[in-house]
Design a protein around this motif. Sequence first.
Motif, mmCIF file in Angstrom:
data_model
loop_
_atom_site.group_PDB
_atom_site.id
_atom_site.type_symbol
_atom_site.label_atom_id
_atom_site.label_comp_id
_atom_site.label_asym_id
_atom_site.label_seq_id
_atom_site.Cartn_x
_atom_site.Cartn_y
_atom_site.Cartn_z
ATOM 1 N N PHE A 97 39.713 4.969 64.768
ATOM 2 C CA PHE A 97 41.399 3.778 65.379
ATOM 3 C C PHE A 97 40.943 2.021 65.351
ATOM 4 O O PHE A 97 42.002 1.406 65.180
ATOM 5 C CB PHE A 97 40.834 3.806 66.988
ATOM 6 N N ALA A 98 39.925 1.818 64.798
ATOM 7 C CA ALA A 98 39.271 0.275 64.866
ATOM 8 C C ALA A 98 39.502 1.069 62.789
ATOM 9 O O ALA A 98 39.494 -0.694 62.728
ATOM 10 C CB ALA A 98 37.588 0.122 64.746
ATOM 11 N N GLN A 99 39.535 1.588 62.305
ATOM 12 C CA GLN A 99 39.383 1.326 60.704
ATOM 13 C C GLN A 99 41.356 0.364 60.768
ATOM 14 O O GLN A 99 40.646 -0.521 59.664
ATOM 15 C CB GLN A 99 39.331 2.709 60.198
ATOM 16 N N PRO A 136 46.863 2.264 73.463
ATOM 17 C CA PRO A 136 45.885 2.115 72.248
ATOM 18 C C PRO A 136 45.917 0.189 72.482
ATOM 19 O O PRO A 136 45.271 -0.458 71.340
ATOM 20 C CB PRO A 136 47.185 2.295 71.420
ATOM 21 N N ASP A 137 46.655 -0.461 72.757
ATOM 22 C CA ASP A 137 47.089 -2.035 73.027
ATOM 23 C C ASP A 137 45.619 -2.086 73.371
ATOM 24 O O ASP A 137 45.529 -3.850 73.202
ATOM 25 C CB ASP A 137 48.268 -2.124 73.055
ATOM 26 N N GLY A 175 50.909 -4.325 63.730
ATOM 27 C CA GLY A 175 52.006 -3.456 63.498
ATOM 28 C C GLY A 175 52.391 -3.523 65.504
ATOM 29 O O GLY A 175 52.715 -2.950 65.874
ATOM 30 N N TYR A 176 50.730 -4.127 65.963
ATOM 31 C CA TYR A 176 51.002 -3.953 67.445
ATOM 32 C C TYR A 176 51.922 -5.188 67.855
ATOM 33 O O TYR A 176 51.978 -6.089 67.696
ATOM 34 C CB TYR A 176 49.313 -3.643 68.330
ATOM 35 N N ASP A 177 51.833 -4.766 68.753
ATOM 36 C CA ASP A 177 53.305 -5.763 69.895
ATOM 37 C C ASP A 177 52.506 -6.824 70.515
ATOM 38 O O ASP A 177 51.696 -7.082 71.231
ATOM 39 C CB ASP A 177 53.808 -4.743 70.740
ATOM 40 N N SER A 226 50.272 2.326 64.180
ATOM 41 C CA SER A 226 49.480 3.603 63.898
ATOM 42 C C SER A 226 47.769 3.617 64.959
ATOM 43 O O SER A 226 46.667 2.666 64.972
ATOM 44 C CB SER A 226 49.119 4.073 63.270
ATOM 45 N N ALA A 227 47.893 4.617 65.856
ATOM 46 C CA ALA A 227 46.263 3.930 66.664
ATOM 47 C C ALA A 227 45.400 5.868 66.497
ATOM 48 O O ALA A 227 45.396 6.656 67.556
ATOM 49 C CB ALA A 227 46.878 4.230 67.962
#
Length: 286
Positions: free
Chosen positions: A77-79, A125-126, A215-217, A270-271
């Motif tokens: 997830f963190a990568q 995920p956000d 790409g996170y909101d 992507s998560a």
Amino acid sequence: MHRRALLSGLAGSLITAPALAQFNLGNLIQGGANIVGAMTASEGDEVKLGETYYQQYLQKSGGIHPDRNAQEALKRFAQPLIAAADRRQLPWEITLVANKQVNAWALPGGKLAINSALVQYSQSPDELASVIAHEIGHADRGHGLAQMKNQNLMTGLGAIGKEALASFGGTAGALTAQVLGAMEGPLYGLILTGYSRTNEFEADAHILQIFERTGYDPTKADDFFRTLLKLHPDGSETTSLFSTHPGTTERITKIEEAAAKMSRPTRAASAPGWAELKALFPTPAG
């Protein structure tokens, strides 16, 4: 400009009061570019600090969570978030800690820790991404080493403390074993209870920079701080994420104001690993 002279003025020049008040993403990105070049002289000591205390602090914080699947899911997830860091050359690591307190922390040199309770209470995920991005910000900006110097946390340790302060910002590898030993307590207290007001605002702003790159909101960058307010409405908790300097509502306001000026992504980020993490740590109902 001579590198050592640049380092001596780093803390005062990177984040000025107007830049902080504006919480401007352009200023933030430029600050990131500046620090990548400016911190190289002491980067060896940052890495040394992180590698010296990481395993020890993980144990003191509750111990490494024994579920290997959970550890691997968190790393996946963190990568993408770590890959978007300013200082990609740091030896980044992230570890899931078995701890029921909703918290996370970062050591100098890119060593990150996320408590299992924080994963549990992250509803999307956000939310988890914003916390990791915040901690990346502390490491990207060199807050640990800078704040120990700027706030003189070592001055109560006599000659050893003075030696430590004199070492900060010097040539790589300047920290001796004796100095490293003296820094154990002050550094641990710092990462658990939070950095200065300026540094916390800067790490919050870093969330938006990482979100823009991955790409996170950005409009969801403050969601986890809202979750913290629900968990601790009276402000009784003092951790590196939930602190009174600055207050959580003020942090939410600044993030929202900056996010409103940013473009929203055209597709979801992507998560990887998120589904596995929530299967292992489902968010409590209500």
